[in-house]
Motif scaffolding. Structure first.
Motif, short mmCIF file in Angstrom:
data_model
loop_
_atom_site.label_atom_id
_atom_site.label_comp_id
_atom_site.label_asym_id
_atom_site.label_seq_id
_atom_site.Cartn_x
_atom_site.Cartn_y
_atom_site.Cartn_z
N THR A 130 44.77 51.62 48.76
CA THR A 130 45.91 50.71 48.69
C THR A 130 45.90 50.03 47.33
N ASN A 131 47.03 50.07 46.64
CA ASN A 131 47.14 49.44 45.33
C ASN A 131 47.47 47.97 45.52
N LYS A 132 46.53 47.09 45.19
CA LYS A 132 46.72 45.65 45.31
C LYS A 132 46.97 45.01 43.95
N GLY A 133 47.10 45.82 42.91
CA GLY A 133 47.29 45.30 41.56
C GLY A 133 48.76 45.15 41.22
N SER A 134 49.02 44.91 39.95
CA SER A 134 50.38 44.67 39.49
C SER A 134 50.96 45.83 38.69
N SER A 167 51.17 50.42 38.49
CA SER A 167 50.94 51.67 39.21
C SER A 167 49.57 52.24 38.89
N ALA A 168 48.99 52.91 39.88
CA ALA A 168 47.67 53.53 39.71
C ALA A 168 47.79 55.01 40.03
N LYS A 169 47.25 55.84 39.16
CA LYS A 169 47.24 57.27 39.40
C LYS A 169 45.84 57.67 39.83
N ILE A 170 45.75 58.24 41.03
CA ILE A 170 44.47 58.67 41.58
C ILE A 170 44.33 60.16 41.30
N LEU A 171 43.23 60.51 40.61
CA LEU A 171 43.00 61.91 40.25
C LEU A 171 42.19 62.66 41.29
N SER A 172 41.15 62.00 41.83
CA SER A 172 40.28 62.71 42.76
C SER A 172 39.56 61.73 43.67
N ILE A 173 38.97 62.30 44.72
CA ILE A 173 38.19 61.55 45.69
C ILE A 173 36.81 62.20 45.74
N GLY A 174 35.79 61.38 45.89
CA GLY A 174 34.44 61.93 45.98
C GLY A 174 33.52 61.02 46.76
N TRP A 175 32.27 61.41 46.79
CA TRP A 175 31.24 60.68 47.52
C TRP A 175 29.98 60.59 46.67
N ARG A 176 29.24 59.52 46.87
CA ARG A 176 27.90 59.40 46.28
C ARG A 176 26.94 59.14 47.43
N ALA A 177 25.92 59.98 47.52
CA ALA A 177 24.90 59.83 48.56
C ALA A 177 23.55 59.67 47.88
N THR A 227 50.35 59.09 42.34
CA THR A 227 50.60 57.79 41.73
C THR A 227 51.11 56.84 42.80
N ILE A 228 50.44 55.69 42.93
CA ILE A 228 50.89 54.71 43.91
C ILE A 228 51.24 53.41 43.19
N ALA A 229 52.42 52.91 43.49
CA ALA A 229 52.90 51.67 42.88
C ALA A 229 52.21 50.48 43.55
N ASP A 230 52.41 49.30 42.98
CA ASP A 230 51.79 48.11 43.56
C ASP A 230 52.29 47.92 44.99
N GLY A 231 51.32 47.68 45.89
CA GLY A 231 51.64 47.47 47.30
C GLY A 231 51.72 48.74 48.13
N GLU A 232 51.67 49.91 47.51
CA GLU A 232 51.75 51.16 48.24
C GLU A 232 50.36 51.66 48.62
N GLN A 233 50.35 52.60 49.57
CA GLN A 233 49.09 53.16 50.06
C GLN A 233 49.18 54.68 50.10
N ALA A 234 48.07 55.33 49.78
CA ALA A 234 47.95 56.78 49.93
C ALA A 234 46.83 57.03 50.92
N GLN A 235 47.02 58.01 51.81
CA GLN A 235 46.01 58.34 52.80
C GLN A 235 45.80 59.84 52.86
N TRP A 236 44.57 60.22 53.23
CA TRP A 236 44.21 61.62 53.40
C TRP A 236 43.54 61.76 54.76
N PHE A 237 43.99 62.75 55.53
CA PHE A 237 43.51 62.96 56.90
C PHE A 237 42.76 64.28 56.99
N PHE A 238 41.53 64.21 57.51
CA PHE A 238 40.69 65.40 57.68
C PHE A 238 40.28 65.49 59.14
N PRO A 239 40.54 66.62 59.83
CA PRO A 239 40.04 66.75 61.21
C PRO A 239 38.52 66.59 61.22
#
Length: 195
Positions: free
Chosen positions: A88-92, A94-104, A130-142
């Protein structure tokens, strides 16, 4: 001569002629001009400092990220569990998200994993997004499919690495935004790895 300028009396030391403008003679105007130049330079410096501060502050890019297990219901289908990653973009700006990952794990022994986006579905955002301020992006994995990869990804020391499992969401610039995996998500991975 103008109405503001007038000829002054001759000085007692000679026949020197001086002019005044708005009640100030030449030396007083030189002092006033020097003071005005200093004030102008200080104002310019202050404007540059403020503009650099506004450009560099992180306030404009502020993402809140999370990873949880959720049960989806409705739509005429059986309830089913999904791993839901959200940003969720809580800033002022737009934010462009390139990738998602994990650190273990921690430090040099940490394992870094790239989370591939889910297949084409109607619920998940594409990557990059790209998500504007106040917008949300979600990813669903079974859940069932998503959990299959974790025993191999975490390896033999999966218990140590799982306690520090952290979601990483990478924007176009700056460090990734992080959030620890939820307890429910870690428990689901642990039950799959312990089989």
């Amino acid at each position: 001569m103008s109405a503001f300028a007038r000829k002054c009396r001759a000085s007692p030391f000679g026949q020197k002629t001086m002019y005044q403008f708005l009640g100030l003679d030449k030396e007083q105007w030189e002092i006033a001009n020097a003071f005005a130049s200093c004030v102008g330079a200080a104002g310019t410096l202050a404007a540059v400092i403020v503009s650099l501060w506004l450009a560099q502050r992180k306030e404009g890019l502020d993402l809140e990220v999370s990873a949880n297990v959720r049960t989806l219901v409705g739509g005429g289908v059986e309830p089913s569990d999904f791993v839901v990653i959200s940003a969720t973009n809580k800033g002022s700006r737009s934010a462009k998200i390139l990738s998602i990952g994990w650190r273990a794990g921690d430090g040099k022994s940490a394992t870094h994993l790239v989370q591939l986006p889910p297949g084409r579905d109607l619920m998940s955002a594409p990557l990059p997004v790209t998500i504007a301020d106040g917008e949300q992006a979600q990813w669903f994995f079974p859940v069932a499919d998503w959990l299959d990869n974790w025993p191999e990804a975490l390896g033999e020391r999966w218990e140590d690495r799982l306690t520090s499992l952290t979601l990483l969401v990478h924007p176009t610039y700056g460090p990734p935004f992080e959030a620890p995996a939820s307890r429910e998500l870690r428990d689901a991975i642990a039950s799959r790895c312990s089989r």
